[in-house]
Design a protein around this motif. Structure first.
Motif, PDB file in Angstrom:
ATOM      1  N   GLN A  77      54.397  23.015  47.955  1.00 57.11           N
ATOM      2  CA  GLN A  77      54.995  23.673  46.877  1.00 57.11           C
ATOM      3  C   GLN A  77      53.703  24.227  45.473  1.00 57.11           C
ATOM      4  OE1 GLN A  77      58.455  21.829  45.621  1.00 57.11           O
ATOM      5  NE2 GLN A  77      59.767  23.396  47.061  1.00 57.11           N
ATOM      6  N   GLN A  78      53.763  25.039  44.961  1.00 58.26           N
ATOM      7  CA  GLN A  78      52.872  25.380  43.876  1.00 58.26           C
ATOM      8  C   GLN A  78      53.594  25.881  42.343  1.00 58.26           C
ATOM      9  OE1 GLN A  78      50.911  28.972  45.656  1.00 58.26           O
ATOM     10  NE2 GLN A  78      49.430  27.732  46.400  1.00 58.26           N
ATOM     11  N   VAL A  79      53.080  25.536  41.521  1.00 55.41           N
ATOM     12  CA  VAL A  79      53.463  25.729  40.059  1.00 55.41           C
ATOM     13  C   VAL A  79      52.316  26.712  39.439  1.00 55.41           C
ATOM     14  CG1 VAL A  79      53.841  24.653  37.905  1.00 55.41           C
ATOM     15  CG2 VAL A  79      54.596  23.391  39.884  1.00 55.41           C
ATOM     16  N   ASP A  80      53.080  27.762  39.095  1.00 53.14           N
ATOM     17  CA  ASP A  80      52.109  28.606  38.286  1.00 53.14           C
ATOM     18  C   ASP A  80      52.097  28.090  36.693  1.00 53.14           C
ATOM     19  OD1 ASP A  80      51.731  30.316  40.282  1.00 53.14           O
ATOM     20  OD2 ASP A  80      53.526  31.444  40.073  1.00 53.14           O
ATOM     21  N   ALA A  81      50.825  28.285  36.403  1.00 48.73           N
ATOM     22  CA  ALA A  81      50.577  27.918  34.836  1.00 48.73           C
ATOM     23  C   ALA A  81      49.476  28.596  34.294  1.00 48.73           C
ATOM     24  CB  ALA A  81      50.045  26.404  34.633  1.00 48.73           C
ATOM     25  N   GLU A  82      49.348  28.861  32.735  1.00 40.31           N
ATOM     26  CA  GLU A  82      48.435  29.542  32.018  1.00 40.31           C
ATOM     27  C   GLU A  82      47.871  28.411  31.231  1.00 40.31           C
ATOM     28  OE1 GLU A  82      48.955  32.767  28.831  1.00 40.31           O
ATOM     29  OE2 GLU A  82      49.698  33.132  30.637  1.00 40.31           O
ATOM     30  N   VAL A  83      46.605  28.698  31.006  1.00 39.74           N
ATOM     31  CA  VAL A  83      45.525  27.947  30.045  1.00 39.74           C
ATOM     32  C   VAL A  83      46.058  28.603  28.550  1.00 39.74           C
ATOM     33  CG1 VAL A  83      43.380  27.511  29.196  1.00 39.74           C
ATOM     34  CG2 VAL A  83      43.782  27.953  31.644  1.00 39.74           C
ATOM     35  N   VAL A  84      46.435  27.476  27.865  1.00 34.62           N
ATOM     36  CA  VAL A  84      46.811  28.052  26.366  1.00 34.62           C
ATOM     37  C   VAL A  84      45.840  27.300  25.394  1.00 34.62           C
ATOM     38  CG1 VAL A  84      49.223  28.444  27.035  1.00 34.62           C
ATOM     39  CG2 VAL A  84      48.497  26.126  26.274  1.00 34.62           C
ATOM     40  N   ARG A  90      39.005  19.064  28.732  1.00 37.24           N
ATOM     41  CA  ARG A  90      40.310  19.111  28.912  1.00 37.24           C
ATOM     42  C   ARG A  90      40.998  20.492  28.904  1.00 37.24           C
ATOM     43  NH1 ARG A  90      43.145  14.427  25.747  1.00 37.24           N
ATOM     44  NH2 ARG A  90      41.815  15.628  24.101  1.00 37.24           N
ATOM     45  N   LEU A  91      41.833  20.928  29.673  1.00 37.96           N
ATOM     46  CA  LEU A  91      42.366  22.195  29.615  1.00 37.96           C
ATOM     47  C   LEU A  91      43.729  21.907  29.301  1.00 37.96           C
ATOM     48  CD1 LEU A  91      41.251  24.354  32.566  1.00 37.96           C
ATOM     49  CD2 LEU A  91      40.392  24.467  30.094  1.00 37.96           C
ATOM     50  N   TYR A  92      44.446  22.619  28.371  1.00 33.85           N
ATOM     51  CA  TYR A  92      45.793  22.505  28.041  1.00 33.85           C
ATOM     52  C   TYR A  92      46.474  23.701  28.880  1.00 33.85           C
ATOM     53  CZ  TYR A  92      44.410  19.345  24.441  1.00 33.85           C
ATOM     54  OH  TYR A  92      43.948  18.141  23.603  1.00 33.85           O
ATOM     55  N   LEU A  93      47.467  23.232  29.703  1.00 40.13           N
ATOM     56  CA  LEU A  93      48.007  24.169  30.653  1.00 40.13           C
ATOM     57  C   LEU A  93      49.882  24.324  30.167  1.00 40.13           C
ATOM     58  CD1 LEU A  93      46.891  23.408  34.242  1.00 40.13           C
ATOM     59  CD2 LEU A  93      45.692  24.935  32.343  1.00 40.13           C
ATOM     60  N   MET A  94      50.260  25.657  30.174  1.00 41.25           N
ATOM     61  CA  MET A  94      51.729  25.714  30.044  1.00 41.25           C
ATOM     62  C   MET A  94      52.455  26.204  31.218  1.00 41.25           C
ATOM     63  SD  MET A  94      54.254  25.485  27.792  1.00 41.25           S
ATOM     64  CE  MET A  94      53.347  25.375  26.467  1.00 41.25           C
ATOM     65  N   PRO A  95      53.411  25.520  31.678  1.00 42.48           N
ATOM     66  CA  PRO A  95      53.777  25.809  33.128  1.00 42.48           C
ATOM     67  C   PRO A  95      54.663  27.188  33.058  1.00 42.48           C
ATOM     68  CG  PRO A  95      55.101  24.069  32.194  1.00 42.48           C
ATOM     69  CD  PRO A  95      53.910  24.344  31.415  1.00 42.48           C
ATOM     70  N   ALA A  96      54.606  28.094  34.033  1.00 43.43           N
ATOM     71  CA  ALA A  96      55.412  29.234  33.983  1.00 43.43           C
ATOM     72  C   ALA A  96      56.779  29.023  35.087  1.00 43.43           C
ATOM     73  CB  ALA A  96      54.386  30.636  34.419  1.00 43.43           C
ATOM     74  N   THR A  97      56.627  28.120  35.720  1.00 44.06           N
ATOM     75  CA  THR A  97      57.693  27.698  36.678  1.00 44.06           C
ATOM     76  C   THR A  97      58.052  26.230  36.503  1.00 44.06           C
ATOM     77  OG1 THR A  97      56.082  27.203  38.387  1.00 44.06           O
ATOM     78  CG2 THR A  97      57.257  29.458  38.406  1.00 44.06           C
ATOM     79  N   ASP A  98      59.094  25.919  37.280  1.00 50.77           N
ATOM     80  CA  ASP A  98      60.028  24.564  37.110  1.00 50.77           C
ATOM     81  C   ASP A  98      58.473  23.515  37.690  1.00 50.77           C
ATOM     82  OD1 ASP A  98      61.262  22.141  37.041  1.00 50.77           O
ATOM     83  OD2 ASP A  98      62.136  22.546  38.615  1.00 50.77           O
ATOM     84  N   ILE A  99      58.271  22.184  36.658  1.00 51.91           N
ATOM     85  CA  ILE A  99      57.298  21.392  37.191  1.00 51.91           C
ATOM     86  C   ILE A  99      57.730  20.150  37.851  1.00 51.91           C
ATOM     87  CG2 ILE A  99      56.150  22.061  35.341  1.00 51.91           C
ATOM     88  CD1 ILE A  99      56.791  19.675  33.723  1.00 51.91           C
ATOM     89  N   TYR A 100      59.160  20.038  38.219  1.00 54.28           N
ATOM     90  CA  TYR A 100      59.659  18.961  38.949  1.00 54.28           C
ATOM     91  C   TYR A 100      58.848  18.765  40.241  1.00 54.28           C
ATOM     92  CZ  TYR A 100      63.118  16.065  41.304  1.00 54.28           C
ATOM     93  OH  TYR A 100      63.735  15.085  41.708  1.00 54.28           O
ATOM     94  N   GLY A 101      58.612  17.340  40.323  1.00 58.21           N
ATOM     95  CA  GLY A 101      57.709  17.148  41.577  1.00 58.21           C
ATOM     96  C   GLY A 101      56.370  16.778  41.585  1.00 58.21           C
TER      97      GLY A 101
END
Length: 484
Positions: A77-84, A90-101
């Motif tokens: 499975q994949q999780v979409d994220a964006e660099v904020v 280090r990059l700080y990412l914010m998830p756009a979908t559920d991060i469970y798993g």
């Protein structure tokens, strides 16, 4: 002469002139340069190193803020994220979908990286295939009418994928204010109190200020059904999931949905998806405006958009300022709102209504105060009127349309001022009148207000299923004020 695309050395035939060899070598080098310019950069991946609350940290990648990423789990499975944001390596990412798993060490890759097309026989190099970023590029077009989608363009109505004819950037720059068409045409919204007393023009941006449970959704539904616009775009941002379905089926209705595109990012969506939902609805409205259409954009709510930005800003370490809202919140609001409005000369328009939730019915709430400053007017809904069964519960005294002076002739403006003056005069003396302390004849204006108040109150009420057009609304106002 040998084929320059092959690795074989250049021929050494007798009589092969040096100038011919130089020209061929130059052509070969140009082909190599052309091929190199069209290749993808070195494909790199990073690793997920930390997840804390809303923020994920990754190392091994160097990406600009706003870039989209994809995190691959061991399960496939994949999780979409964006660099904020970033700090050093280090990059700080914010998830756009559920991060469970998600687990430590998960692979992080750039969402738009996809390799090359197979080489063509007659080409000495690979040609790069451009893949649009699914988060940054969004589907737009008439195929979205009648559909309900989320902030990433995924269908929520179970009618299959949206096969849109065009794509557009999720975020775009506002039009140069000097190139915009001025607000000069009245927009009929189908609500008598707004048409007559708070006249709205095409391209105007209005705020609908209300607490919870005072009928803002019903008023938005009336405008979505009855407004004289070519297309309606609805952004349901941060609302309860139950309200999304209720608004679409019971308030917007089949007739309203037929000419509407709905973008929904409910309250349980990640904050990044709520931000994208508001931007996506605006991008759809911009597309139709650029096609020369008159668009009604309804955003419910601007406060939830601000709260989503607050969650992201606080998570990356931005210091809180006014009542816990970081400065970036108040920078984001005008960037979103300024995208609406009239297009260039001779083009279409986006008339926008943004709901603003007032915590505890406080009009000095930071988001409400900031929204009031950047919008072209505000309609305030009163809890007191709603408790009395007065719908729509518009507080005429606290509401204003800043473009009304450019839309109505002088005599009609005078009627609006007179109505407001009489209504306010009665409200100030209501307690005296109720207990019988006022003696008729002491104040001519108050006497007139007392005589007309029942008709004024009836004028401001309207059933949800009733439609009042613009011309009839103003004619009824004239008849009311001329009544003896």
């Amino acid at each position: 002469m040998a084929d320059l695309t092959s690795p074989e050395p250049l021929p050494e035939e007798p009589g092969f002139r040096l100038e011919n060899r130089s020209a061929s070598l130059l052509t070969y080098l140009r082909d190599c340069q052309d091929a190199a310019s069209q290749l993808n950069p070195w494909y790199a991946t990073g690793r997920l190193t930390r997840v804390a609350g809303l923020i994920m940290e990754a190392s091994g990648l160097k990406l600009a803020t706003g870039s989209s990423c994809r995190i691959n789990m061991a399960s496939g499975q994949q999780v979409d994220a964006e660099v904020v944001g970033f700090s050093g390596e280090r990059l700080y990412l914010m998830p756009a979908t559920d991060i469970y798993g998600l687990a430590p060490g998960a692979t992080v890759e750039m969402a738009a990286s996809c390799g090359f097309e197979p080489p063509r026989i007659n080409k000495p190099y690979y040609k790069r295939r451009r893949i649009e970023d699914r988060i940054r590029q969004v589907a737009v077009g008439p195929e979205l009418l009648g559909r309900v989608i989320d902030g990433a363009g995924r269908p929520l109505d179970r009618l299959g994928n949206v096969e849109a004819s065009r794509r557009a950037p999720l975020y775009s720059r506002p039009i140069n204010p000097m190139e915009r068409e001025p607000i000069k045409d009245v927009l009929d919204v189908g609500v008598r109190a707004i048409n007559a007393l708070l006249t709205v023009g095409r391209g105007q941006r209005m705020g609908l200020f209300a607490g919870s449970g005072v009928g803002k959704s019903m008023l938005l539904g009336m405008m979505a059904r009855y407004t004289a616009a070519d297309v309606v775009v609805v952004g349901l941002i941060g609302e309860r999931g139950r309200e999304v379905k209720d608004f679409i089926e019971n308030i917007l209705g089949e007739e309203g949905l037929r000419r509407a595109a709905v973008v929904a990012a409910p309250a349980d969506s990640p904050p990044l998806m709520r931000l994208h939902g508001a931007a996506y609805a605006t991008a759809i409205a911009e597309h139709f405006r650029d096609q020369g259409m008159n668009v009604l954009l309804i955003m419910d709510s601007l406060t939830r958009y601000a709260q989503a930005q607050r969650e992201i800003a606080l998570a990356v370490g931005e210091p809180p300022a006014t009542k816990g809202y970081p400065p970036s919140v108040f920078a984001k609001l005008p960037q979103l709102v300024e995208r609406a409005g009239n297009g260039r000369q001779g083009g279409g328009s986006i008339t926008a209504f943004y709901t603003v939730l007032m915590e505890g019915d406080d009009q000095q709430d930071p988001v409400a105060d900031a929204a009031r400053a950047i919008l072209d007017g505000h309609i305030v809904l009163s809890r007191q009127l709603a408790d009395q069964g007065h719908y729509p519960a518009i507080d005429i005294e606290a509401s204003i349309s800043r473009a009304i002076t450019e839309l109505l002739p002088k005599e009609e403006l005078e009627r609006v001022r007179r109505f407001k003056a009489l209504y306010a005069r009665f409200q100030r003396s209501r307690d005296l009148i109720t207990i019988g302390a006022y003696v008729k004849g002491n104040d001519a204006q108050l006497d007139e207000a007392i005589a007309l108040f029942p008709k004024m109150e009836s004028f401001l009420k309207q059933d949800f299923l009733d439609k009042e057009n613009d011309r009839d609304s103003r004619d009824q106002l004239e008849v009311l004020l001329n009544a003896k």
